[in-house]
Scaffold this motif. Structure first.
Motif, mmCIF file in Angstrom:
data_model
loop_
_atom_site.group_PDB
_atom_site.id
_atom_site.type_symbol
_atom_site.label_atom_id
_atom_site.label_comp_id
_atom_site.label_asym_id
_atom_site.label_seq_id
_atom_site.Cartn_x
_atom_site.Cartn_y
_atom_site.Cartn_z
ATOM 1 N N ALA A 174 -14.194 -5.900 -7.144
ATOM 2 C CA ALA A 174 -13.624 -6.068 -5.802
ATOM 3 C C ALA A 174 -12.124 -5.806 -5.825
ATOM 4 C CB ALA A 174 -13.918 -7.470 -5.280
ATOM 5 N N VAL A 175 -11.443 -6.294 -6.854
ATOM 6 C CA VAL A 175 -10.002 -6.064 -6.971
ATOM 7 C C VAL A 175 -9.715 -4.580 -7.155
ATOM 8 C CG1 VAL A 175 -7.955 -6.517 -8.370
ATOM 9 C CG2 VAL A 175 -9.542 -8.375 -7.845
ATOM 10 N N SER A 176 -10.507 -3.899 -7.967
ATOM 11 C CA SER A 176 -10.308 -2.457 -8.176
ATOM 12 C C SER A 176 -10.491 -1.690 -6.867
ATOM 13 C CB SER A 176 -11.292 -1.934 -9.230
ATOM 14 O OG SER A 176 -11.037 -2.502 -10.495
ATOM 15 N N ALA A 177 -11.514 -2.071 -6.089
ATOM 16 C CA ALA A 177 -11.736 -1.421 -4.799
ATOM 17 C C ALA A 177 -10.556 -1.665 -3.866
ATOM 18 C CB ALA A 177 -13.030 -1.932 -4.175
ATOM 19 N N LEU A 178 -10.029 -2.869 -3.897
ATOM 20 C CA LEU A 178 -8.891 -3.201 -3.051
ATOM 21 C C LEU A 178 -7.647 -2.418 -3.466
ATOM 22 C CD1 LEU A 178 -7.626 -4.868 -0.823
ATOM 23 C CD2 LEU A 178 -7.375 -6.755 -2.440
ATOM 24 N N ASP A 179 -7.445 -2.249 -4.767
ATOM 25 C CA ASP A 179 -6.314 -1.442 -5.243
ATOM 26 C C ASP A 179 -6.367 -0.038 -4.652
ATOM 27 O OD1 ASP A 179 -5.366 -3.519 -6.804
ATOM 28 O OD2 ASP A 179 -6.304 -2.801 -8.654
ATOM 29 N N ARG A 180 -7.554 0.583 -4.681
ATOM 30 C CA ARG A 180 -7.698 1.928 -4.144
ATOM 31 C C ARG A 180 -7.510 1.935 -2.632
ATOM 32 N NH1 ARG A 180 -6.072 5.122 -6.719
ATOM 33 N NH2 ARG A 180 -7.349 6.850 -5.941
ATOM 34 N N LEU A 181 -8.048 0.936 -1.944
ATOM 35 C CA LEU A 181 -7.864 0.841 -0.492
ATOM 36 C C LEU A 181 -6.388 0.827 -0.142
ATOM 37 C CD1 LEU A 181 -8.451 0.134 2.502
ATOM 38 C CD2 LEU A 181 -8.832 -2.233 1.774
ATOM 39 N N GLU A 182 -5.614 0.024 -0.837
ATOM 40 C CA GLU A 182 -4.198 -0.097 -0.502
ATOM 41 C C GLU A 182 -3.443 1.198 -0.778
ATOM 42 O OE1 GLU A 182 -3.132 -4.774 -0.872
ATOM 43 O OE2 GLU A 182 -3.441 -3.728 -2.774
ATOM 44 N N TRP A 183 -3.852 1.945 -1.809
ATOM 45 C CA TRP A 183 -3.189 3.226 -2.044
ATOM 46 C C TRP A 183 -3.558 4.225 -0.957
ATOM 47 C CZ3 TRP A 183 -4.108 8.388 -2.608
ATOM 48 C CH2 TRP A 183 -3.017 9.149 -3.048
ATOM 49 N N PHE A 184 -4.849 4.324 -0.616
ATOM 50 C CA PHE A 184 -5.269 5.261 0.415
ATOM 51 C C PHE A 184 -4.625 4.934 1.760
ATOM 52 C CE2 PHE A 184 -9.203 5.730 -2.343
ATOM 53 C CZ PHE A 184 -8.813 6.968 -2.839
ATOM 54 N N ALA A 185 -4.361 3.653 2.002
ATOM 55 C CA ALA A 185 -3.748 3.244 3.272
ATOM 56 C C ALA A 185 -2.374 3.874 3.463
ATOM 57 C CB ALA A 185 -3.650 1.722 3.336
ATOM 58 N N THR A 186 -1.687 4.187 2.368
ATOM 59 C CA THR A 186 -0.364 4.819 2.484
ATOM 60 C C THR A 186 -0.462 6.259 2.964
ATOM 61 O OG1 THR A 186 -0.318 5.618 0.186
ATOM 62 C CG2 THR A 186 0.489 3.378 0.593
ATOM 63 N N GLN A 187 -1.651 6.865 2.867
ATOM 64 C CA GLN A 187 -1.848 8.254 3.279
ATOM 65 C C GLN A 187 -2.664 8.374 4.569
ATOM 66 O OE1 GLN A 187 -0.351 10.541 1.213
ATOM 67 N NE2 GLN A 187 0.308 8.743 0.045
ATOM 68 N N ALA A 188 -3.188 7.268 5.053
ATOM 69 C CA ALA A 188 -4.103 7.303 6.186
ATOM 70 C C ALA A 188 -3.378 7.473 7.508
ATOM 71 C CB ALA A 188 -4.948 6.028 6.211
ATOM 72 N N ASP A 189 -4.108 7.990 8.495
ATOM 73 C CA ASP A 189 -3.566 8.073 9.856
ATOM 74 C C ASP A 189 -3.454 6.696 10.500
ATOM 75 O OD1 ASP A 189 -3.239 10.806 9.861
ATOM 76 O OD2 ASP A 189 -5.137 11.236 10.888
ATOM 77 N N ASP A 190 -4.413 5.835 10.213
ATOM 78 C CA ASP A 190 -4.496 4.519 10.851
ATOM 79 C C ASP A 190 -3.615 3.517 10.095
ATOM 80 O OD1 ASP A 190 -5.168 2.089 11.969
ATOM 81 O OD2 ASP A 190 -7.332 2.469 11.982
ATOM 82 N N PRO A 191 -2.521 3.061 10.695
ATOM 83 C CA PRO A 191 -1.614 2.128 10.001
ATOM 84 C C PRO A 191 -2.206 0.750 9.785
ATOM 85 C CG PRO A 191 -0.955 2.359 12.288
ATOM 86 C CD PRO A 191 -2.049 3.361 12.063
ATOM 87 N N LEU A 192 -3.289 0.430 10.479
ATOM 88 C CA LEU A 192 -3.862 -0.906 10.354
ATOM 89 C C LEU A 192 -4.533 -1.136 9.006
ATOM 90 C CD1 LEU A 192 -5.331 -1.408 13.932
ATOM 91 C CD2 LEU A 192 -3.321 -2.513 12.942
ATOM 92 N N TYR A 193 -4.876 -0.059 8.301
ATOM 93 C CA TYR A 193 -5.478 -0.247 6.983
ATOM 94 C C TYR A 193 -4.510 -0.877 5.993
ATOM 95 C CZ TYR A 193 -9.877 2.050 8.075
ATOM 96 O OH TYR A 193 -11.112 2.342 8.598
ATOM 97 N N ALA A 194 -3.218 -0.631 6.165
ATOM 98 C CA ALA A 194 -2.239 -1.267 5.278
ATOM 99 C C ALA A 194 -2.238 -2.777 5.491
ATOM 100 C CB ALA A 194 -0.844 -0.696 5.534
ATOM 101 N N ALA A 195 -2.286 -3.198 6.762
ATOM 102 C CA ALA A 195 -2.345 -4.630 7.060
ATOM 103 C C ALA A 195 -3.661 -5.228 6.570
ATOM 104 C CB ALA A 195 -2.193 -4.856 8.561
ATOM 105 N N LEU A 196 -4.760 -4.500 6.760
ATOM 106 C CA LEU A 196 -6.060 -4.983 6.296
ATOM 107 C C LEU A 196 -6.046 -5.221 4.783
ATOM 108 C CD1 LEU A 196 -9.090 -5.549 6.927
ATOM 109 C CD2 LEU A 196 -9.513 -3.128 6.429
#
Length: 391
Positions: A174-196
């Motif tokens: 779960a932590v590994s998945a979250l690490d990747r989510l937070e990195w992808f959030a820096t490139q995403a169109d939707d800024p809410l993923y960073a907050a998520l």
């Protein structure tokens, strides 16, 4: 009969600590530690996290999760090996030929529906294939706009991966998945993923009894959210709900109730329960968390009675309903009514059998019911057998 208290006693003795020493290190009373070790009281998630940190062991070492034997009774956990490989590949993950972007989005929505409907096995089996396809789409993206939208899909997929890994008890993944989510959030169109990502990180920190750091992250996430549309309302509300539980487990009941108040106000803007981002935010979810706050903050009587009286809508996400009844069961047990605790566990089983069967608190509650009952009932033995617990 192995319960969290038994494992705590074993680890405490290996660490060379007396009960009073461990109680002081964990910031809990000696009487509670004794009761938990003897199986007379269930170990709450907050207590387990605090003791694990004091003993310098993983919380899973105390809960026994993942519950491999129970998982394997339903057959191999399809998708887990592929997901583990994907997360290990990290930024070097290999993609495959993707279908259209519309088809990728539709499959992501279908996986989220499976998660919502307590079909976690089906969701996990489908997720790694979709993730490979999204990686393929990312490699084939010919414009920045296409890339940003594809990164949004990767965020959604890794948010689902984090959720599924937690449900099955694989916290490291779960932590590994979250690490990747937070990195992808820096490139995403939707800024809410960073907050998520920050909110989800706060919830992981709570699991490790790092509640101050978790609340700081929740505050940072809420500060970054602007706007009042449905999407921003849902993520802001989700942040307040997670903040409420973190604060309650950190003995900050006033802060927890403030978060509930903010979430309740936000939920009035949502029609039913939102499906965006997998947060399942809505009025019913707020009231579920309100009961949970009272339980975690030390008022199990209020949690039991308010929780039992709460009428859940028919379209509530099934894991949310299941988790609610699991909390209500623990509350009834803590106020000395094991029969109502077992009744509530059966409500949880009917609502979300996959989640209920693998949740650590269910096993702790079962052990507590067995300790409280003078005579082992057939219904308790049947439920314990279904979960895979030897009482």
């Amino acid at each position: 009969m192995t319960h969290v208290g038994h494992r705590i006693a074993v680890e405490r003795k290996l660490a060379g600590l007396k009960q009073i020493q461990l109680a002081q290190k964990a910031n809990y009373s000696l009487s509670l530690l004794r009761a938990v070790e003897q199986g007379r009281e269930p170990a709450s998630p907050a207590f387990t996290a605090a003791v694990a940190r004091a003993l310098q062991v993983e919380p899973e070492q105390l809960t026994g999760a993942p519950y491999y034997d129970t998982i394997e009774e339903d057959g191999p956990l399809e998708g887990l090996t592929d997901l583990r490989a994907l997360l290990a590949e990290g930024p070097y993950a290999q993609g495959v030929e993707p279908p259209t972007f519309a088809e990728l989005s539709a499959e992501m929505s279908a996986i989220d529906r499976d998660c919502r409907n307590d079909k976690s096995r089906a969701a996990l089996a489908r997720l790694p294939i979709l993730m490979r396809q999204i990686y393929g789409a990312l490699h084939a993206a010919s414009a920045d706009a296409e890339g940003g939208a594809t990164y949004d899909l990767l965020c959604a997929a890794h948010a689902a991966a984090e959720r599924l890994c937690r449900r099955f008890g694989y916290m490291g993944l779960a932590v590994s998945a979250l690490d990747r989510l937070e990195w992808f959030a820096t490139q995403a169109d939707d800024p809410l993923y960073a907050a998520l990502g920050k909110v989800k990180r706060g919830r992981i920190l709570m699991y490790h009894n790092a509640n101050d750091a978790a609340l700081t992250l929740i505050g940072q996430a809420l500060d970054t959210i602007s706007g009042d549309d449905t999407a921003t309302t849902e993520i802001r509300g989700f942040g307040h709900l997670c903040g409420s539980i973190i604060a309650a487990r950190g003995f900050r009941a006033d802060i927890a109730r403030d978060h509930i108040t903010e979430a309740r106000n936000l939920a009035r803007r949502i029609n039913g329960e939102s499906d965006l981002y997998g947060t399942m935010f809505g009025s019913a979810n707020v009231e579920i968390h309100s009961c949970a706050v009272e339980l975690e903050a030390g008022d199990p009587g209020r949690a039991a009675h308010e929780g039992m009286a709460l009428v859940l809508p028919a379209d509530i996400a099934l894991p949310r309903a299941g988790h609610h009844w699991q909390d209500v069961a623990r509350a009834w047990l803590l106020i000395g009514q094991p029969d109502k605790a077992l009744k509530s566990l059966n409500f949880a089983r009917r609502a979300a059998p996959q989640q209920t069967r693998l949740h650590p608190s269910v096993r702790e509650t079962l052990h507590g019911i067995a300790a409280a009952e003078r005579r082992r009932t057939d219904s308790l033995s049947s439920f314990a057998g279904w979960v895979g617990v030897a009482l």
